[in-house]
Design a protein around this motif. Structure first.
Motif, mmCIF file in Angstrom:
data_model
loop_
_atom_site.group_PDB
_atom_site.id
_atom_site.type_symbol
_atom_site.label_atom_id
_atom_site.label_comp_id
_atom_site.label_asym_id
_atom_site.label_seq_id
_atom_site.Cartn_x
_atom_site.Cartn_y
_atom_site.Cartn_z
ATOM 1 N N ALA A 284 0.853 -1.190 0.000
ATOM 2 C CA ALA A 284 0.000 0.000 0.000
ATOM 3 C C ALA A 284 0.886 1.235 0.000
ATOM 4 O O ALA A 284 1.847 1.312 0.764
ATOM 5 N N ILE A 285 0.556 2.181 -0.857
ATOM 6 C CA ILE A 285 1.301 3.433 -0.946
ATOM 7 C C ILE A 285 0.368 4.554 -0.510
ATOM 8 O O ILE A 285 -0.643 4.816 -1.166
ATOM 9 N N ASP A 286 0.684 5.165 0.609
ATOM 10 C CA ASP A 286 -0.103 6.258 1.171
ATOM 11 C C ASP A 286 0.609 7.559 0.834
ATOM 12 O O ASP A 286 1.688 7.836 1.355
ATOM 13 N N VAL A 287 0.030 8.355 -0.062
ATOM 14 C CA VAL A 287 0.610 9.632 -0.466
ATOM 15 C C VAL A 287 0.179 10.680 0.545
ATOM 16 O O VAL A 287 -1.006 10.840 0.818
ATOM 17 N N GLN A 288 1.160 11.383 1.122
ATOM 18 C CA GLN A 288 0.887 12.315 2.211
ATOM 19 C C GLN A 288 1.278 13.735 1.843
ATOM 20 O O GLN A 288 2.116 13.954 0.970
ATOM 21 N N GLY A 289 0.702 14.666 2.542
ATOM 22 C CA GLY A 289 1.053 16.070 2.380
ATOM 23 C C GLY A 289 0.406 16.705 1.167
ATOM 24 O O GLY A 289 -0.160 16.043 0.298
ATOM 25 N N ILE A 290 0.522 18.018 1.100
ATOM 26 C CA ILE A 290 -0.093 18.779 0.017
ATOM 27 C C ILE A 290 0.577 18.480 -1.321
ATOM 28 O O ILE A 290 -0.087 18.316 -2.337
ATOM 29 N N THR A 291 1.892 18.374 -1.321
ATOM 30 C CA THR A 291 2.609 18.156 -2.581
ATOM 31 C C THR A 291 2.612 16.689 -3.003
ATOM 32 O O THR A 291 2.859 16.385 -4.166
ATOM 33 N N GLY A 292 2.385 15.778 -2.071
ATOM 34 C CA GLY A 292 2.392 14.359 -2.395
ATOM 35 C C GLY A 292 3.778 13.759 -2.503
ATOM 36 O O GLY A 292 3.940 12.614 -2.899
ATOM 37 N N LYS A 293 4.797 14.522 -2.124
ATOM 38 C CA LYS A 293 6.164 14.008 -2.217
ATOM 39 C C LYS A 293 6.481 13.022 -1.082
ATOM 40 O O LYS A 293 7.314 12.145 -1.232
ATOM 41 N N ARG A 294 5.796 13.179 0.030
ATOM 42 C CA ARG A 294 6.009 12.278 1.166
ATOM 43 C C ARG A 294 5.080 11.081 0.993
ATOM 44 O O ARG A 294 3.884 11.227 0.766
ATOM 45 N N ARG A 295 5.658 9.878 1.115
ATOM 46 C CA ARG A 295 4.882 8.655 0.929
ATOM 47 C C ARG A 295 5.192 7.664 2.027
ATOM 48 O O ARG A 295 6.311 7.586 2.511
ATOM 49 N N SER A 296 4.199 6.905 2.371
ATOM 50 C CA SER A 296 4.351 5.831 3.351
ATOM 51 C C SER A 296 4.022 4.520 2.633
ATOM 52 O O SER A 296 3.034 4.439 1.905
ATOM 53 N N PHE A 297 4.864 3.506 2.840
ATOM 54 C CA PHE A 297 4.664 2.213 2.208
ATOM 55 C C PHE A 297 4.396 1.162 3.280
ATOM 56 O O PHE A 297 5.122 1.096 4.265
ATOM 57 N N ALA A 298 3.360 0.363 3.072
ATOM 58 C CA ALA A 298 3.052 -0.736 3.989
ATOM 59 C C ALA A 298 3.067 -2.023 3.178
ATOM 60 O O ALA A 298 2.620 -2.054 2.032
ATOM 61 N N SER A 299 3.571 -3.092 3.786
ATOM 62 C CA SER A 299 3.695 -4.363 3.090
ATOM 63 C C SER A 299 3.129 -5.487 3.945
ATOM 64 O O SER A 299 3.448 -5.592 5.122
ATOM 65 N N MET A 300 2.289 -6.320 3.335
ATOM 66 C CA MET A 300 1.742 -7.487 4.025
ATOM 67 C C MET A 300 1.972 -8.706 3.142
ATOM 68 O O MET A 300 1.375 -8.828 2.071
#
Length: 127
Positions: free
Chosen positions: A55-71
Protein backbone atom coordinates in the motif's frame (compact mmCIF):
# COMPACT_ATOMS: atom_id res chain seq x y z
CA UNK A 1 -8.22 8.55 1.74
CA UNK A 2 -5.14 6.98 3.27
CA UNK A 3 -4.55 3.29 2.82
CA UNK A 4 -3.62 2.04 6.24
CA UNK A 5 -3.02 -1.57 7.19
CA UNK A 6 -3.59 -0.62 10.82
CA UNK A 7 -7.34 -0.16 10.48
CA UNK A 8 -10.27 -2.22 9.29
CA UNK A 9 -11.21 0.20 6.54
CA UNK A 10 -12.96 -0.20 3.24
CA UNK A 11 -11.38 1.53 0.27
CA UNK A 12 -12.83 2.64 -3.06
CA UNK A 13 -10.12 1.19 -5.26
CA UNK A 14 -10.23 1.44 -9.03
CA UNK A 15 -8.06 -0.71 -11.29
CA UNK A 16 -5.08 0.93 -12.97
CA UNK A 17 -2.57 -0.22 -15.54
CA UNK A 18 0.66 -1.46 -13.94
CA UNK A 19 2.50 1.28 -15.86
CA UNK A 20 0.68 3.80 -13.64
CA UNK A 21 2.05 2.31 -10.39
CA UNK A 22 4.41 4.72 -8.67
CA UNK A 23 8.05 4.23 -9.64
CA UNK A 24 9.12 3.96 -5.97
CA UNK A 25 7.43 0.54 -5.76
CA UNK A 26 10.00 -0.98 -8.12
CA UNK A 27 12.73 -0.23 -5.56
CA UNK A 28 10.83 -2.27 -2.94
CA UNK A 29 10.52 -5.44 -5.00
CA UNK A 30 12.78 -8.37 -4.14
CA UNK A 31 14.38 -10.62 -6.78
CA UNK A 32 11.68 -12.70 -8.48
CA UNK A 33 8.85 -10.45 -7.26
CA UNK A 34 6.49 -9.11 -9.91
CA UNK A 35 3.58 -6.70 -9.80
CA UNK A 36 0.35 -8.42 -10.84
CA UNK A 37 -2.49 -5.96 -10.11
CA UNK A 38 -2.64 -2.24 -9.38
CA UNK A 39 -5.44 -0.16 -7.87
CA UNK A 40 -5.80 3.48 -6.91
CA UNK A 41 -7.92 5.81 -4.83
CA UNK A 42 -7.54 9.53 -5.54
CA UNK A 43 -3.80 9.58 -4.74
CA UNK A 44 -3.05 6.35 -2.88
CA UNK A 45 -2.33 3.01 -4.49
CA UNK A 46 -2.57 -0.69 -3.68
CA UNK A 47 -0.35 -3.18 -5.51
CA UNK A 48 -0.67 -6.96 -5.49
CA UNK A 49 2.57 -8.75 -6.30
CA UNK A 50 3.28 -12.46 -6.43
CA UNK A 51 4.59 -12.25 -2.82
CA UNK A 52 2.64 -9.52 -0.98
CA UNK A 53 0.32 -6.55 -0.98
CA UNK A 54 1.96 -3.11 -0.97
CA UNK A 55 0.00 0.00 0.00
CA UNK A 56 1.30 3.43 -0.95
CA UNK A 57 -0.10 6.26 1.17
CA UNK A 58 0.61 9.63 -0.47
CA UNK A 59 0.89 12.31 2.21
CA UNK A 60 1.05 16.07 2.38
CA UNK A 61 -0.09 18.78 0.02
CA UNK A 62 2.61 18.16 -2.58
CA UNK A 63 2.39 14.36 -2.39
CA UNK A 64 6.16 14.01 -2.22
CA UNK A 65 6.01 12.28 1.17
CA UNK A 66 4.88 8.66 0.93
CA UNK A 67 4.35 5.83 3.35
CA UNK A 68 4.66 2.21 2.21
CA UNK A 69 3.05 -0.74 3.99
CA UNK A 70 3.69 -4.36 3.09
CA UNK A 71 1.74 -7.49 4.02
CA UNK A 72 3.13 -10.82 2.78
CA UNK A 73 0.73 -13.53 1.66
CA UNK A 74 2.61 -15.95 3.92
CA UNK A 75 0.91 -14.25 6.90
CA UNK A 76 -2.65 -14.56 5.51
CA UNK A 77 -4.65 -17.18 7.42
CA UNK A 78 -8.05 -16.58 5.87
CA UNK A 79 -9.57 -14.56 3.08
CA UNK A 80 -13.02 -13.92 1.72
CA UNK A 81 -14.19 -12.40 -1.54
CA UNK A 82 -17.57 -10.91 -2.36
CA UNK A 83 -18.55 -10.71 -6.02
CA UNK A 84 -20.81 -8.03 -7.48
CA UNK A 85 -24.50 -8.77 -7.91
CA UNK A 86 -25.99 -9.73 -11.25
CA UNK A 87 -27.76 -6.48 -12.10
CA UNK A 88 -26.14 -3.82 -9.92
CA UNK A 89 -26.00 -0.23 -11.10
CA UNK A 90 -22.63 0.30 -9.46
CA UNK A 91 -20.84 -3.06 -9.44
CA UNK A 92 -18.31 -3.41 -6.69
CA UNK A 93 -16.59 -6.32 -5.02
CA UNK A 94 -14.74 -6.81 -1.77
CA UNK A 95 -11.72 -8.64 -0.43
CA UNK A 96 -11.37 -9.41 3.27
CA UNK A 97 -8.03 -10.68 4.63
CA UNK A 98 -7.28 -12.05 8.10
CA UNK A 99 -3.60 -12.18 9.02
CA UNK A 100 -1.77 -14.42 11.50
CA UNK A 101 -1.28 -11.46 13.83
CA UNK A 102 -5.05 -11.07 14.21
CA UNK A 103 -5.04 -8.01 11.99
CA UNK A 104 -7.67 -7.85 9.25
CA UNK A 105 -8.02 -5.69 6.16
CA UNK A 106 -11.04 -5.10 3.97
CA UNK A 107 -10.81 -3.63 0.49
CA UNK A 108 -13.67 -2.47 -1.73
CA UNK A 109 -13.03 -2.39 -5.45
CA UNK A 110 -14.99 -0.24 -7.90
CA UNK A 111 -15.33 -0.81 -11.60
CA UNK A 112 -14.50 -3.89 -13.60
CA UNK A 113 -12.36 -6.07 -11.33
CA UNK A 114 -11.96 -9.85 -11.63
CA UNK A 115 -12.15 -10.57 -7.90
CA UNK A 116 -12.15 -14.29 -8.64
CA UNK A 117 -8.73 -13.98 -10.28
CA UNK A 118 -7.42 -12.11 -7.23
CA UNK A 119 -8.85 -14.82 -4.94
CA UNK A 120 -7.20 -17.57 -7.03
CA UNK A 121 -3.90 -15.70 -6.96
CA UNK A 122 -4.00 -15.34 -3.17
CA UNK A 123 -4.92 -19.03 -2.84
CA UNK A 124 -1.95 -19.98 -4.97
CA UNK A 125 0.42 -18.18 -2.63
CA UNK A 126 -1.09 -19.17 0.73
CA UNK A 127 -2.08 -22.82 0.20
Amino acid sequence: MAINFNSNSVFNLKPIDLGQVRDDVQALLVPGEQMLYGFQTVRDQLVFTNKRIIAIDVQGITGKRRSFASMPYSKVQYFEIQTPGFVELFPDCELYLMFASGFSAKFEFKGKVDIGAIGRMISEYIL
